[in-house]
Design a protein around this motif. Structure first.
Motif, mmCIF file in Angstrom:
data_model
loop_
_atom_site.group_PDB
_atom_site.id
_atom_site.type_symbol
_atom_site.label_atom_id
_atom_site.label_comp_id
_atom_site.label_asym_id
_atom_site.label_seq_id
_atom_site.Cartn_x
_atom_site.Cartn_y
_atom_site.Cartn_z
ATOM 1 N N ASN A 13 36.643 39.534 37.302
ATOM 2 C CA ASN A 13 38.190 39.331 37.034
ATOM 3 C C ASN A 13 38.326 40.803 36.185
ATOM 4 N N ALA A 14 39.325 40.854 35.436
ATOM 5 C CA ALA A 14 39.716 42.061 34.927
ATOM 6 C C ALA A 14 38.578 42.581 33.515
ATOM 7 N N GLY A 15 38.134 41.310 33.013
ATOM 8 C CA GLY A 15 37.362 41.439 31.823
ATOM 9 C C GLY A 15 35.803 41.793 32.407
ATOM 10 N N ILE A 16 35.474 41.201 33.395
ATOM 11 C CA ILE A 16 34.283 41.244 34.156
ATOM 12 C C ILE A 16 34.121 42.763 34.666
ATOM 13 N N ALA A 17 35.161 43.198 35.039
ATOM 14 C CA ALA A 17 35.063 44.637 35.393
ATOM 15 C C ALA A 17 35.050 45.728 34.541
ATOM 16 N N GLN A 18 35.099 45.377 33.182
ATOM 17 C CA GLN A 18 35.005 46.152 32.102
ATOM 18 C C GLN A 18 33.294 46.301 31.755
ATOM 19 N N GLU A 19 32.622 45.058 32.479
ATOM 20 C CA GLU A 19 31.124 44.925 31.945
ATOM 21 C C GLU A 19 30.539 45.552 33.100
ATOM 22 N N CYS A 20 30.722 45.392 34.265
ATOM 23 C CA CYS A 20 30.021 45.793 35.489
ATOM 24 C C CYS A 20 30.943 46.238 36.680
ATOM 25 N N GLU A 21 30.276 46.508 37.707
ATOM 26 C CA GLU A 21 30.948 46.815 39.091
ATOM 27 C C GLU A 21 31.050 45.606 39.722
ATOM 28 N N CYS A 22 32.404 45.445 40.426
ATOM 29 C CA CYS A 22 32.754 44.043 40.943
ATOM 30 C C CYS A 22 33.042 44.298 42.266
ATOM 31 N N PHE A 23 32.819 43.469 43.151
ATOM 32 C CA PHE A 23 32.986 43.501 44.638
ATOM 33 C C PHE A 23 33.646 42.310 45.280
ATOM 34 N N LYS A 24 34.488 42.475 46.243
ATOM 35 C CA LYS A 24 34.995 41.386 46.953
ATOM 36 C C LYS A 24 34.561 41.142 48.478
ATOM 37 N N GLY A 25 34.388 39.818 48.827
ATOM 38 C CA GLY A 25 33.932 39.785 50.162
ATOM 39 C C GLY A 25 32.884 38.593 50.174
ATOM 40 N N ASP A 26 32.184 38.340 51.433
ATOM 41 C CA ASP A 26 31.046 37.335 51.546
ATOM 42 C C ASP A 26 30.089 37.755 50.645
ATOM 43 N N PRO A 27 29.623 36.598 49.833
ATOM 44 C CA PRO A 27 28.504 36.644 49.043
ATOM 45 C C PRO A 27 27.127 37.475 49.611
ATOM 46 N N VAL A 28 26.856 36.884 50.553
ATOM 47 C CA VAL A 28 25.615 37.189 51.265
ATOM 48 C C VAL A 28 25.680 38.676 51.486
ATOM 49 N N GLU A 29 26.681 39.108 52.011
ATOM 50 C CA GLU A 29 27.153 40.470 52.444
ATOM 51 C C GLU A 29 27.052 41.398 51.281
#
Length: 422
Positions: free
Chosen positions: A34-50
């Motif tokens: 989310n917006a707060g987590i994105a300030q802590e680390c890099e975020c990705f969207k998609g299938d978890p295994v991928e």
């Protein structure tokens, strides 16, 4: 090591925040975040295994109940990834209330008397045949903390059957047609947590949650509007009683039934006149309880998570966690209309003004340089102090600086703790 956290709520923000402090964490990622987590680390969207493959994850920590119920740990393990959290079969401890009640009954774990039904017609017929009284009506599957009706009368319970089934029909996990009816228990509620490696328990600490939407424990059930720890009416003796009469028999029952349970054993307890009884089990860290756990834990949490996931380098029996000798209190700021129909996309103002408390994002997103609301529970504001008065003052002072249209929160989180700790 590279660690991937799965989820997008306040729980996952707290996990990312805590895991980043570990010397073992070379890089931390999150999906979807989310917006707060994105300030802590890099975020990705998609299938978890991928995503795990993409970031080269050495370890994956799964947060949400829905992912666990869908079998994401099974998929990650099959793909060769070490993952924290129960398998789909073990996650039935949360995804099927009826399966869990039968397990508790089979192995003599204290819980409320209950009856189960495969249709609304049968459930209502059962209630019509009962004496007047109070009941709890639950949908069998996951319902985001809302598939429960606490009914003070038999007629309320009868109406509650249709209500919980209506909620369940909108969820994707669980049997939307099954109903659990329990006797009403009375007493204070406490959430107690332990980490589990399939054989052994590592008990954590207790937290008291506030489920109702409005002050005075009024209004509909929610996913949680605030919490605090320590709990003044908890004791070392009660802790030991819960471990010996509830957690250990539950784990032994799971093993006897061929279920290897790895992850969090989150026990919702009612402290009745007859002793502690299980309200329900959850198969992951609570939200917002996780935020309290991660901030009060002084130890590196990553070795404990790795041990539970089956890493050969760590053992639950060799790990001791230490805890801050302070009070922590969290207040949830919710969107207008929560829990029934939360409003979205309102700008959040004042986050930069908070200096003496932690803010964990839950339902937020970033757009055009702004932080916007994007869910029912938007933020969790957490203060820590030498006592409840200090923690509560810091939390509500920080809350006063944060604004978004229609924001609502409970003003009475921790009042009981302050009264009983005086």
């Amino acid at each position: 090591m590279k660690i991937l956290v799965l989820g997008s709520g306040g729980r996952e923000h707290a996990l990312v925040w805590k895991i980043k402090q570990s010397p073992l964490a070379e890089q931390v990622f999150c999906s979807p975040g989310n917006a707060g987590i994105a300030q802590e680390c890099e975020c990705f969207k998609g299938d978890p295994v991928e995503i795990a493959r993409q970031v080269g994850a050495d370890f994956v920590v799964v947060g949400p109940d829905g992912m666990l119920a869908d079998g994401v740990v099974d998929r990650l393990n099959e793909a060769g990834f070490l993952a924290f959290g129960p398998t789909q079969s073990a996650a039935r401890l949360e995804s099927s209330k009826i399966w869990t009640k039968n397990l508790l009954q089979k192995y003599g774990v204290p819980t409320a008397k209950f009856a189960t039904f495969d249709s609304a017609t049968d459930a209502k017929a059962y209630l019509h045949a009962q004496d007047e009284g109070a009941f709890v009506v639950k949908a069998d599957g996951l319902a985001v903390g809302k598939g429960v009706v606490v009914a003070a009368t038999k007629n309320e319970a009868i109406a509650g059957v249709d209500e919980v089934l209506g909620i369940a029909s909108q969820t994707v996990q669980g049997d939307a047609g099954r109903v659990l009816i329990e006797e009403m228990m009375s007493g204070p509620e406490v959430s107690f947590f332990a980490l589990c490696d399939g054989q052994n328990l590592l008990p954590l600490i207790e937290v008291q949650d506030h489920k109702r939407a409005f002050d005075g424990d009024l209004g509909p059930n929610t996913g949680g509007m605030g919490c605090y720890s320590p709990v003044p009416f908890w004791s070392p003796e009660l802790r030991e009683q819960v471990i010996e009469t509830i957690l250990k028999p539950t784990l032994e029952g799971l093993k006897s039934d061929g279920v290897e349970y790895r992850g969090v054993l989150y026990c919702g307890l009612m402290l009745t006149e007859d002793g502690p009884k299980v309200i329900e089990y959850n198969a992951r860290f609570g939200d917002p309880e996780c935020q309290i756990l991660m901030t009060l834990c002084e130890s590196d949490i990553v070795p404990a998570l790795l041990a539970c996931a089956g890493s050969p380098d760590y053992s639950v029996t060799d790990i001791e966690l230490s805890w801050r000798d302070e009070a922590a209190l969290l207040v949830v700021l919710a969107a207008s209309g929560y829990p029934a129909s939360p409003r979205r996309d309102d700008p959040i103002i004042g986050l930069e003004s908070v200096s003496d408390a932690l803010v964990f994002h839950a339902g937020t997103r970033a757009a055009d340089g702004k932080i916007l609301t994007a869910g029912g529970r938007v933020l969790g504001v957490l203060g820590i102090g030498a006592n409840f008065a200090q923690a509560r003052q810091k939390t509500y002072e920080a809350v006063s600086h944060i604004h978004f249209e229609g924001a609502h929160f409970r003003s009475d989180i921790g009042k009981l703790a302050m009264t009983e700790s005086e």
